[in-house]
Design an enzyme around this catalytic site. Structure first.
Site, PDB file in Angstrom:
ATOM      1  N   HIS A 160     -19.285  60.644  27.074  1.00  0.00           N
ATOM      2  CA  HIS A 160     -18.549  59.341  26.787  1.00  0.00           C
ATOM      3  C   HIS A 160     -18.405  59.124  25.190  1.00  0.00           C
ATOM      4  CE1 HIS A 160     -18.452  57.768  30.597  1.00  0.00           C
ATOM      5  NE2 HIS A 160     -19.852  57.869  30.749  1.00  0.00           N
ATOM      6  N   ASP A 196     -19.087  64.892  36.513  1.00  0.00           N
ATOM      7  CA  ASP A 196     -19.833  63.668  36.438  1.00  0.00           C
ATOM      8  C   ASP A 196     -18.816  62.515  36.947  1.00  0.00           C
ATOM      9  OD1 ASP A 196     -22.057  62.250  34.742  1.00  0.00           O
ATOM     10  OD2 ASP A 196     -20.314  60.889  35.078  1.00  0.00           O
ATOM     11  N   HIS A 198     -17.985  59.538  36.144  1.00  0.00           N
ATOM     12  CA  HIS A 198     -17.553  58.730  35.161  1.00  0.00           C
ATOM     13  C   HIS A 198     -16.634  59.569  34.553  1.00  0.00           C
ATOM     14  CE1 HIS A 198     -21.385  56.309  36.064  1.00  0.00           C
ATOM     15  NE2 HIS A 198     -20.504  55.370  36.204  1.00  0.00           N
ATOM     16  N   ASP A 285     -24.541  62.229  39.506  1.00  0.00           N
ATOM     17  CA  ASP A 285     -24.093  60.671  39.811  1.00  0.00           C
ATOM     18  C   ASP A 285     -23.281  60.560  40.852  1.00  0.00           C
ATOM     19  OD1 ASP A 285     -22.357  61.456  37.941  1.00  0.00           O
ATOM     20  OD2 ASP A 285     -22.663  59.606  36.577  1.00  0.00           O
TER      21      ASP A 285
END
Length: 343
Positions: A160, A196, A198, A285
């Site tokens: 991120h 991931d 996200h 995740d």
């Protein structure tokens, strides 16, 4: 497969995270590292090695210098200003506010450089981010030197972190730093596959106008999931980078059959691109019991995922990103790596 790890990644010991209007204990916690190391040892994945120190030059190759200086000074400046708790932004240069004048006050600087409010800063954040970067680069150099695959147990994660913004628990973009170093040391083309839950908004931001790094991301649909404002399928790159950014947003509740079909499509893209190196941003995740995600992968699915990734036939560097079901993070991570090694 060698695992690279540094105890210094646990120097970040944040106490607060903004989650649904509450301040909670952060989901991204040092215990994640311990659980993965225990699983690596129990499963006999391979030797665990310490890291080298690479300094800030590799960081500055992809991140804004003023941003890096901010991260280095932020905790000291917060305390020196007489502020309490952990730095969390309260204002941003949002639409029709000026983004060309960085405030002098630390509270304004935090808002300028943060992309979200959930990630607090704390003592040790900068040191942990440096250690995480060193993990990535030590694992990368092993791959480049030997042709063997490797796993970098990065913490905090990185995908991120944008050119000049932090958030989503990320401060330095480990995958981007590793990709740039690979290019700087002789690789012609690198691919980053982000699995991931996200979207890897920071990685996309760094390489969006370039054709020497192919970025592929399989993630929760940003209409419903963090980071919300990037990760749509129509974001395909700009300028020279047009066609070298590929997003696969998937609906909440996606289970492995659909997810793995998407992975196969991404692997086909990799085969067409033929990079010199594949970097996998590993997020587990996607697990069905992860507390802040909504896919439905089971532990055994990660083994199959690893087997599919091996079929790409590329020198591969695995770098740890997310995964917040702490009790299962070790099993899920090592299942993926073991599945890759078994083929």
């Amino acid at each position: 497969m060698l695992t690279f790890h540094s105890q210094d990644t646990k120097k970040r010991q944040a106490k607060t995270e903004l989650d649904g209007g509450r301040l909670v204990t952060p989901y991204e916690c040092p215990e994640r590292v311990d659980m993965i190391i225990d699983a690596v040892r129990q499963r006999g994945l391979g030797e665990i090695r310490s890291t080298q120190a690479y300094g800030l030059d590799p960081v500055l190759a992809v991140h804004d210098a003023a941003y890096v200086m901010f991260l280095e000074q932020a905790w000291h400046d917060w305390v020196a200003a007489g502020l309490h708790g952990e730095p969390i932004p309260s204002i941003w240069p949002a639409r029709r506010l000026r983004a060309d004048a960085i405030p002098d006050h630390i509270a304004g600087k935090v808002g300028y450089y943060a992309l979200a409010a959930e990630t607090s800063l704390c003592a040790g954040t900068f040191e942990a981010a440096q250690a995480s970067k060193d993990v990535a680069l030590s694992a990368l150099d092993h791959v480049l030197d030997t042709g063997e695959h490797a796993f970098g147990l990065c913490r905090p994660p990185g995908h991120h972190a944008a050119i000049d913004q932090y958030g989503g628990y990320c401060f330095f973009n480990n995958a981007a730093i590793a990709a740039q170093r690979a290019l700087d040391t002789g690789a012609n083309r690198v691919a980053i596959l982000d699995i991931d839950f996200h979207h890897g908004n920071g990685t996309q931001d760094i390489f969006y106008e370039r054709d020497d790094v192919l970025f592929l991301s399989i993630h929760g649909d940003p209409r419903q999931e963090f980071p919300f404002f990037l990760g749509h399928a129509d974001e395909t790159g700009r300028g020279a980078g047009k066609g070298f950014n590929c997003n696969y947003p998937l609906a909440s509740g996606t289970a492995y059959p659909e997810w793995s079909d998407t992975l196969d499509d991404a692997i086909d893209r990799l085969s067409d691109y033929q990079p010199d190196l594949l970097i996998v941003s590993v997020g587990v995740d996607t697990f069905e019991h992860d507390p802040i995600s909504s896919f439905r992968l089971k532990s055994d699915d990660f083994t199959d995922c690893g087997q599919r990734l091996k079929q790409a036939g590329l020198p591969t560097l695995f770098l740890m990103e997310g995964g917040y079901a702490v009790d299962e993070i070790g099993t899920n991570t090592v299942n993926l790596l073991s599945g890759f090694e078994a083929c």
